[in-house]
Design a protein around this motif. Structure first.
Motif, PDB file in Angstrom:
ATOM      1  N   LEU A  93       0.010  -1.527  -0.287  1.00  0.00           N
ATOM      2  CA  LEU A  93      -0.019  -0.393   0.196  1.00  0.00           C
ATOM      3  C   LEU A  93       0.499   1.393  -0.416  1.00  0.00           C
ATOM      4  CD1 LEU A  93      -2.847  -1.153   1.906  1.00  0.00           C
ATOM      5  CD2 LEU A  93      -2.805  -1.042   0.430  1.00  0.00           C
ATOM      6  N   PHE A  94       1.585   1.284   0.495  1.00  0.00           N
ATOM      7  CA  PHE A  94       2.742   2.118   0.676  1.00  0.00           C
ATOM      8  C   PHE A  94       3.960   2.710  -0.442  1.00  0.00           C
ATOM      9  CE2 PHE A  94       6.609   4.892   1.676  1.00  0.00           C
ATOM     10  CZ  PHE A  94       5.367   5.915   2.702  1.00  0.00           C
ATOM     11  N   SER A  95       3.752   1.400  -0.690  1.00  0.00           N
ATOM     12  CA  SER A  95       4.804   1.677  -2.789  1.00  0.00           C
ATOM     13  C   SER A  95       3.849   1.876  -3.585  1.00  0.00           C
ATOM     14  CB  SER A  95       5.169   0.329  -2.733  1.00  0.00           C
ATOM     15  OG  SER A  95       5.945  -0.415  -3.958  1.00  0.00           O
ATOM     16  N   ALA A  96       2.996   1.553  -3.410  1.00  0.00           N
ATOM     17  CA  ALA A  96       2.012   2.575  -4.096  1.00  0.00           C
ATOM     18  C   ALA A  96       2.012   3.591  -3.700  1.00  0.00           C
ATOM     19  CB  ALA A  96       0.206   2.241  -4.054  1.00  0.00           C
ATOM     20  N   LEU A  97       1.496   4.845  -2.805  1.00  0.00           N
ATOM     21  CA  LEU A  97       1.311   5.528  -2.852  1.00  0.00           C
ATOM     22  C   LEU A  97       3.089   5.788  -2.735  1.00  0.00           C
ATOM     23  CD1 LEU A  97       0.560   8.779  -1.174  1.00  0.00           C
ATOM     24  CD2 LEU A  97       2.020   7.330   1.199  1.00  0.00           C
ATOM     25  N   ARG A  98       4.359   5.403  -2.816  1.00  0.00           N
ATOM     26  CA  ARG A  98       5.004   5.948  -3.682  1.00  0.00           C
ATOM     27  C   ARG A  98       5.557   6.468  -4.446  1.00  0.00           C
ATOM     28  NH1 ARG A  98       9.311   2.296  -6.548  1.00  0.00           N
ATOM     29  NH2 ARG A  98      11.241   4.107  -6.099  1.00  0.00           N
ATOM     30  N   ASN A  99       4.610   5.681  -5.416  1.00  0.00           N
ATOM     31  CA  ASN A  99       4.914   6.112  -6.681  1.00  0.00           C
ATOM     32  C   ASN A  99       4.440   6.334  -7.496  1.00  0.00           C
ATOM     33  OD1 ASN A  99       6.446   3.179  -6.822  1.00  0.00           O
ATOM     34  ND2 ASN A  99       4.489   1.986  -6.910  1.00  0.00           N
ATOM     35  N   HIS A 100       2.264   7.257  -6.875  1.00  0.00           N
ATOM     36  CA  HIS A 100       1.818   8.411  -7.190  1.00  0.00           C
ATOM     37  C   HIS A 100       2.602   9.610  -7.087  1.00  0.00           C
ATOM     38  CE1 HIS A 100      -1.625   5.972  -8.242  1.00  0.00           C
ATOM     39  NE2 HIS A 100      -1.480   6.217  -7.458  1.00  0.00           N
ATOM     40  N   ILE A 101       3.404   9.619  -6.052  1.00  0.00           N
ATOM     41  CA  ILE A 101       4.181  10.737  -5.400  1.00  0.00           C
ATOM     42  C   ILE A 101       5.207  10.708  -5.959  1.00  0.00           C
ATOM     43  CG2 ILE A 101       5.634  12.040  -3.393  1.00  0.00           C
ATOM     44  CD1 ILE A 101       3.826  10.139  -1.333  1.00  0.00           C
ATOM     45  N   GLU A 102       6.341  10.025  -6.677  1.00  0.00           N
ATOM     46  CA  GLU A 102       7.270  10.063  -7.430  1.00  0.00           C
ATOM     47  C   GLU A 102       6.472  10.613  -9.046  1.00  0.00           C
ATOM     48  OE1 GLU A 102      10.453   7.038  -8.123  1.00  0.00           O
ATOM     49  OE2 GLU A 102      10.438   7.348  -5.454  1.00  0.00           O
ATOM     50  N   THR A 103       5.463   9.876  -9.362  1.00  0.00           N
ATOM     51  CA  THR A 103       5.325  10.291 -10.629  1.00  0.00           C
ATOM     52  C   THR A 103       4.131  11.836 -10.586  1.00  0.00           C
ATOM     53  OG1 THR A 103       2.385   8.680 -10.404  1.00  0.00           O
ATOM     54  CG2 THR A 103       4.636   7.662 -11.910  1.00  0.00           C
ATOM     55  N   ALA A 104       4.130  12.118  -9.842  1.00  0.00           N
ATOM     56  CA  ALA A 104       3.323  13.400  -9.154  1.00  0.00           C
ATOM     57  C   ALA A 104       4.412  14.587  -9.853  1.00  0.00           C
ATOM     58  CB  ALA A 104       2.950  13.396  -8.367  1.00  0.00           C
ATOM     59  N   PHE A 105       5.205  14.151  -9.212  1.00  0.00           N
ATOM     60  CA  PHE A 105       6.452  14.691  -9.098  1.00  0.00           C
ATOM     61  C   PHE A 105       7.825  15.221  -9.912  1.00  0.00           C
ATOM     62  CE2 PHE A 105       4.677  15.343  -4.843  1.00  0.00           C
ATOM     63  CZ  PHE A 105       4.757  17.170  -4.550  1.00  0.00           C
ATOM     64  N   TRP A 106       7.360  14.300 -11.235  1.00  0.00           N
ATOM     65  CA  TRP A 106       8.736  13.819 -11.824  1.00  0.00           C
ATOM     66  C   TRP A 106       8.976  14.616 -12.772  1.00  0.00           C
ATOM     67  CZ3 TRP A 106      10.863   9.522 -11.662  1.00  0.00           C
ATOM     68  CH2 TRP A 106      11.988   8.723 -12.661  1.00  0.00           C
ATOM     69  N   ALA A 210       9.100   5.165 -18.221  1.00  0.00           N
ATOM     70  CA  ALA A 210       9.765   4.001 -17.932  1.00  0.00           C
ATOM     71  C   ALA A 210       9.902   3.548 -16.180  1.00  0.00           C
ATOM     72  CB  ALA A 210      11.100   4.240 -18.939  1.00  0.00           C
ATOM     73  N   PHE A 211       9.574   4.940 -15.928  1.00  0.00           N
ATOM     74  CA  PHE A 211       9.701   4.536 -14.555  1.00  0.00           C
ATOM     75  C   PHE A 211       8.490   4.280 -13.756  1.00  0.00           C
ATOM     76  CE2 PHE A 211       7.592   6.624 -10.805  1.00  0.00           C
ATOM     77  CZ  PHE A 211       8.614   5.823  -9.489  1.00  0.00           C
ATOM     78  N   VAL A 212       7.198   4.492 -14.601  1.00  0.00           N
ATOM     79  CA  VAL A 212       5.628   3.660 -14.687  1.00  0.00           C
ATOM     80  C   VAL A 212       5.733   2.215 -14.252  1.00  0.00           C
ATOM     81  CG1 VAL A 212       3.720   3.088 -14.938  1.00  0.00           C
ATOM     82  CG2 VAL A 212       4.603   5.846 -14.210  1.00  0.00           C
ATOM     83  N   GLU A 213       6.658   1.925 -16.093  1.00  0.00           N
ATOM     84  CA  GLU A 213       6.605   0.732 -16.676  1.00  0.00           C
ATOM     85  C   GLU A 213       7.277  -0.222 -15.101  1.00  0.00           C
ATOM     86  OE1 GLU A 213       8.007   0.469 -20.297  1.00  0.00           O
ATOM     87  OE2 GLU A 213       6.048   1.854 -21.005  1.00  0.00           O
ATOM     88  N   HIS A 214       8.588   0.416 -14.377  1.00  0.00           N
ATOM     89  CA  HIS A 214       9.653  -0.237 -13.632  1.00  0.00           C
ATOM     90  C   HIS A 214       9.467  -0.994 -12.788  1.00  0.00           C
ATOM     91  CE1 HIS A 214      11.380   2.267 -11.180  1.00  0.00           C
ATOM     92  NE2 HIS A 214      12.090   1.304 -10.947  1.00  0.00           N
ATOM     93  N   THR A 215       7.908   0.216 -12.332  1.00  0.00           N
ATOM     94  CA  THR A 215       7.317  -0.154 -10.717  1.00  0.00           C
ATOM     95  C   THR A 215       6.772  -1.264 -10.517  1.00  0.00           C
ATOM     96  OG1 THR A 215       5.507   1.493 -11.394  1.00  0.00           O
ATOM     97  CG2 THR A 215       7.423   2.551 -10.550  1.00  0.00           C
ATOM     98  N   LYS A 216       6.145  -1.825 -12.145  1.00  0.00           N
ATOM     99  CA  LYS A 216       4.959  -2.918 -12.374  1.00  0.00           C
ATOM    100  C   LYS A 216       6.587  -4.817 -11.710  1.00  0.00           C
ATOM    101  CE  LYS A 216       1.671  -0.783 -15.125  1.00  0.00           C
ATOM    102  NZ  LYS A 216       1.819  -0.532 -16.767  1.00  0.00           N
ATOM    103  N   LEU A 217       7.550  -4.177 -12.156  1.00  0.00           N
ATOM    104  CA  LEU A 217       7.954  -5.148 -12.102  1.00  0.00           C
ATOM    105  C   LEU A 217       7.895  -5.910 -10.826  1.00  0.00           C
ATOM    106  CD1 LEU A 217      11.555  -4.731 -13.883  1.00  0.00           C
ATOM    107  CD2 LEU A 217       9.238  -5.659 -14.402  1.00  0.00           C
ATOM    108  N   LEU A 218       7.516  -4.992  -9.579  1.00  0.00           N
ATOM    109  CA  LEU A 218       7.973  -5.321  -8.228  1.00  0.00           C
ATOM    110  C   LEU A 218       7.279  -6.568  -7.726  1.00  0.00           C
ATOM    111  CD1 LEU A 218       9.155  -4.685  -5.730  1.00  0.00           C
ATOM    112  CD2 LEU A 218       7.902  -2.897  -4.937  1.00  0.00           C
TER     113      LEU A 218
END
Length: 231
Positions: A93-106, A210-218
């Protein structure tokens, strides 16, 4: 005087007296006096320990107690690790939050990066390749953490940076830096190479994609599969 009651005599005192980072606080004996906190020694120690756990003060036997630069990460990390200890699914759940934060401020973060930052990220990729392709394979976790945090290191937002720091603390705690499939690691660093190449080319959106695609690997990381079995 602060308009906010922080629920701590010590923290209220620090704000009211306008201490700055690096300033030395009075001793426990002084703090407990009526003209300062007016509470027992045990209460002062208790409140100091809370402030220390939150990363607000540094307590050392020889140099005393000093106010630290504000850092959001310790408070988040402490709460997050407790949540994950209760239920491993909270990491996802926190990992999902982290992904949204990074994409928002990218885009904002990429625009602030310096040439040195880009070189740091390129060096992370090079060092990771050496570790993965050498005679003795090592998991390039330090490089992984540095690669991602470097993107956002110039943001003048301690809350964003603190949340991202806390994510990597949790990543360490759940031992995702200890378990990895070789093909998974190679794929991760292939994406990292794409990300920094796109950033250097000024293609921030391509890097973000590329960042968004690579987060799906986790979700395919071996340790993540183990954690699902621990729930």
């Amino acid at each position: 005087m602060s308009l906010i009651d922080l629920g701590s005599d010590l923290l209220n005192y620090i704000i009211e007296e306008d201490f700055s980072p690096g300033d030395r606080l009075p001793t426990i004996s002084d703090l407990k006096s009526e003209d300062k906190l007016g509470i027992s020694t045990s209460k002062v120690r208790e409140q100091l320990e809370v402030a220390r756990a939150l990363g607000l003060v540094e307590v050392r036997s020889k140099t005393g107690t000093r106010l630290q630069e504000y850092n959001f990460a310790p408070a988040v990390s402490l709460s997050l690790l407790f949540a994950i200890a209760q239920d491993p699914h909270n990491f996802e759940l926190f990992s999902a939050l982290r992904n949204h934060i990074e994409t928002a401020f990218w885009h904002e973060a990429c625009a602030m990066m310096t040439d040195d930052d880009k070189s740091t990220m390129q060096n992370c990729v090079s060092e990771a390749r050496k570790k993965l392709n050498g005679k003795w394979i090592n998991i390039p976790h330090a490089e992984h953490r540095k690669f991602h945090l470097t993107v956002f290191s110039r943001l003048n937002n301690p809350f964003v940076v603190g949340l991202l720091d806390a994510y990597w603390d949790a990543y360490d705690a759940v031992k995702l830096n200890h378990y990895a499939d070789y093909a998974y690691l190679q794929s991760v660093w292939d994406y990292h190479a794409q990300i920094i190449d796109a950033i250097c080319d000024g293609d921030y959106e391509g890097a973000r994609t590329a960042f968004v695609e690579h987060t799906k690997l986790l979700r395919h990381q071996p340790r993540m599969q183990d954690m699902k079995g621990e729930e």
